[in-house]
Scaffold this motif. Structure first.
Motif, short mmCIF file in Angstrom:
data_model
loop_
_atom_site.label_atom_id
_atom_site.label_comp_id
_atom_site.label_asym_id
_atom_site.label_seq_id
_atom_site.Cartn_x
_atom_site.Cartn_y
_atom_site.Cartn_z
N LEU A 66 0.82 -1.21 0.00
CA LEU A 66 0.00 0.00 0.00
C LEU A 66 0.85 1.25 0.00
O LEU A 66 0.58 2.22 -0.72
CB LEU A 66 -0.93 0.00 1.22
N ALA A 82 -1.42 2.48 -2.99
CA ALA A 82 -2.38 3.48 -2.50
C ALA A 82 -2.08 4.85 -3.11
O ALA A 82 -0.93 5.29 -3.12
CB ALA A 82 -2.34 3.56 -0.98
N LEU A 98 -6.99 3.10 -3.61
CA LEU A 98 -6.02 2.51 -4.53
C LEU A 98 -5.91 3.30 -5.83
O LEU A 98 -6.87 3.89 -6.31
CB LEU A 98 -6.40 1.07 -4.84
#
Length: 532
Positions: A66, A82, A98
């Motif tokens: 992420l 992310a 995302l």
């Protein structure tokens, strides 16, 4: 382990790569990067299991998480998969949004469902690295409701307690946070293992590389993920050959058989000092070399004996004579360059003091003990130096050598007396090392949190509580002060003889450029490497 016959029959691409890899030992083709490196620490390439240096480095190039942090400014957190994220006012809920675009090597887009699956399986598999996520209160029982995907682009993580946000985010940036393709992992699931056995030697990531094969203690072969985001490198394949001997690596890089040598020793570096065809590059790594003293042994359970060992060792001699330019003396659990790192070096060889401590412990004539260590250099040489230093104060050491993986296994199973090991930070936050060295709240064999302190069967309620409190302290200055005092107290109490901090040197041919070494293993990107 994949056999040569299997690889030859699996796919045309696999066969071509294997042929190219064998040819590379005689001549390195322009479209293949060939690396010489010790890879006998490689146990698994499943990101939710991998916990060793080589594996973490490879997973850092095969998988995305992420968030991440750039080598140019490790204090800065930035998005990977992310695009952005928010943290709730109470510090317990993290919402990640995302990016559009990232795809797995299969061509399937990365979704929130894949992220939730990957983080959840890290908890459910409960491998040695699981503590990185489980320390936040995530368990097999609550992970399904605490890590969710309200839609295809959103991931929500709810924690039962408040932690410093940077602490949480840096943990998510570690290898265990690597996102695997759920459909591929589950298609290869056996006996409910969530694809773990298959992912040990295969890959299902969205990073730059994809795994072609891994032959234990022989080689790792990698190719470019055809769907990875960003400019593709100029090369199409990477071969990492297991070369445990530094002299072999030196000869290979000099002759052009390999492009990059990762483990040259002091003698080899001196030999190439005036070689204009090669170029070295060095960086201080967040890796410590230390002795773990198992307090299950009745004598090692005595603080005076542990202190005697710390005062018996000639740290400076080891640095100067065995590891010049590769390790530097460092004696606290946070490596230099980390927030809150204390660089005090109170211990030096003092035979009289060590003997007095042994007498105080009731063993004035010393005792016999075993020391497990890796058989490769410089670990075998360091072990012999320690053996000689301890003999001078009456501690008679029997050396037990083996491959790194064997030493790791014995230590993790608490079967050692003393073991010589390395520890590398998992994320750029003091808690990564504080937890490993300080915390052991449950010393039972079925504890969910197997730290270095647990490996050594050591518990100190005060140290444990203060380490946990520091992870929750939101005042930065106060938090740094807490870690600084912990380091100084650990010098006096702990069963860890922290000796050296690693300096990593890579030597490459002049035609190779763009090598970037991260402070931590998974921050060593291969993308920028070029070969003319």
């Amino acid at each position: 382990m994949l056999t040569r016959r299997f690889l030859m029959s699996a796919t045309a691409a696999g066969a071509a790569l294997l042929h190219a890899a064998d040819a590379a030992y005689a001549a390195s083709p322009s479209n293949i990067i060939v690396v010489g490196k010790r890879i006998d620490d490689l146990i698994s390439l499943d990101p939710q299991e991998c916990f060793e240096f080589t594996g973490s480095e490879l997973c850092g190039n095969i998988y995305q998480g992420l968030v991440t942090s750039p080598n140019s400014d490790p204090n800065k957190l930035e998005g990977d998969l992310a695009e952005r994220w928010e943290v709730s006012a109470d510090g317990k809920t993290y919402t990640f949004h995302l990016r559009q675009g990232p795809k797995f090597a299969s061509g399937k887009p990365v979704t929130a469902e894949d992220v939730v699956f990957s983080l959840s399986r890290g908890v459910l598999l409960n491998k040695p690295c699981a503590f990185i996520l489980k320390q936040f209160g995530l368990t097999a029982e609550n992970v399904a409701q605490d890590i969710t995907a309200p839609d295809a682009r959103t991931v929500v993580i709810k924690l039962p307690e408040t932690f410093a946000p940077s602490f949480v985010l840096y943990c998510l940036s570690s290898t265990i946070g690597g996102v695997v393709e759920k459909a591929v992992a589950m298609a290869n699931q056996k006996d409910g293992d969530l694809g773990n056995a298959w992912l040990k030697t295969n890959s299902a990531g969205s990073g730059l590389l994809t795994l072609y094969s891994w032959r234990a203690s022989e080689s790792v072969m990698l190719g470019i993920n055809p769907h990875q985001i960003g400019a593709a490198p100029s090369w199409t394949r990477m071969v990492i050959r297991h070369m445990p001997e530094a002299a072999t690596q030196l000869l290979a890089v000099q002759q052009g058989d390999i492009d990059i040598a990762r483990d040259l020793g002091p003698d080899q570096l001196r030999a190439i000092a005036s070689d204009s065809t090669l170029k070295p590059q060095q960086i201080a790594r967040a890796r410590l070399l230390y002795l773990s003293l198992n307090t299950k042994h009745p004598l090692l359970a005595k603080p005076q004996v542990r202190q005697a060992i710390k005062w018996a060792i000639d740290y400076t001699s080891i640095e100067r004579n065995i590891t010049p330019n590769f390790y530097t003396v460092h004696q606290t659990f946070l490596p230099a360059g980390f927030p809150a790192a204390v660089t005090d070096k109170p211990f030096q060889k003092n035979i009289a003091r060590a003997k007095a401590l042994l007498a105080e412990a009731g063993v004035p004539d010393g005792f016999e003990i075993t020391l497990d260590h890796a058989s490769s250099s410089p670990f075998s040489d360091i072990a012999q130096a320690i053996q000689a230093d301890l003999a001078a104060v009456g501690i008679r050491v029997t050396l037990q050598s083996g491959e790194i993986r064997a030493v790791l296994t014995r230590t993790r199973n608490r079967q050692h007396d003393i073991s010589l090991g390395r520890w590398g930070a998992d994320y750029f936050d003091p808690n990564t090392n504080a937890q490993w060295f300080c915390e052991n709240g449950d010393n039972s064999t079925d504890t969910p949190l197997r730290t270095g302190a647990w490996n050594s069967s050591w518990q100190d309620a005060d140290i444990h509580a203060r380490s946990k409190a520091a992870a929750r302290e939101l005042d930065t200055e106060k938090r740094i002060a807490m870690y600084a005092q912990l380091q100084r107290d650990m010098l006096e109490r702990s069963p860890f003889v922290i000796m050296l901090q690693q300096l990593d040197t890579v030597v490459s041919q002049r035609r190779v450029s763009g090598i970037e070494l991260g402070v931590m293993a998974d921050r060593t990107p291969y993308r920028l490497i070029t070969k003319s």
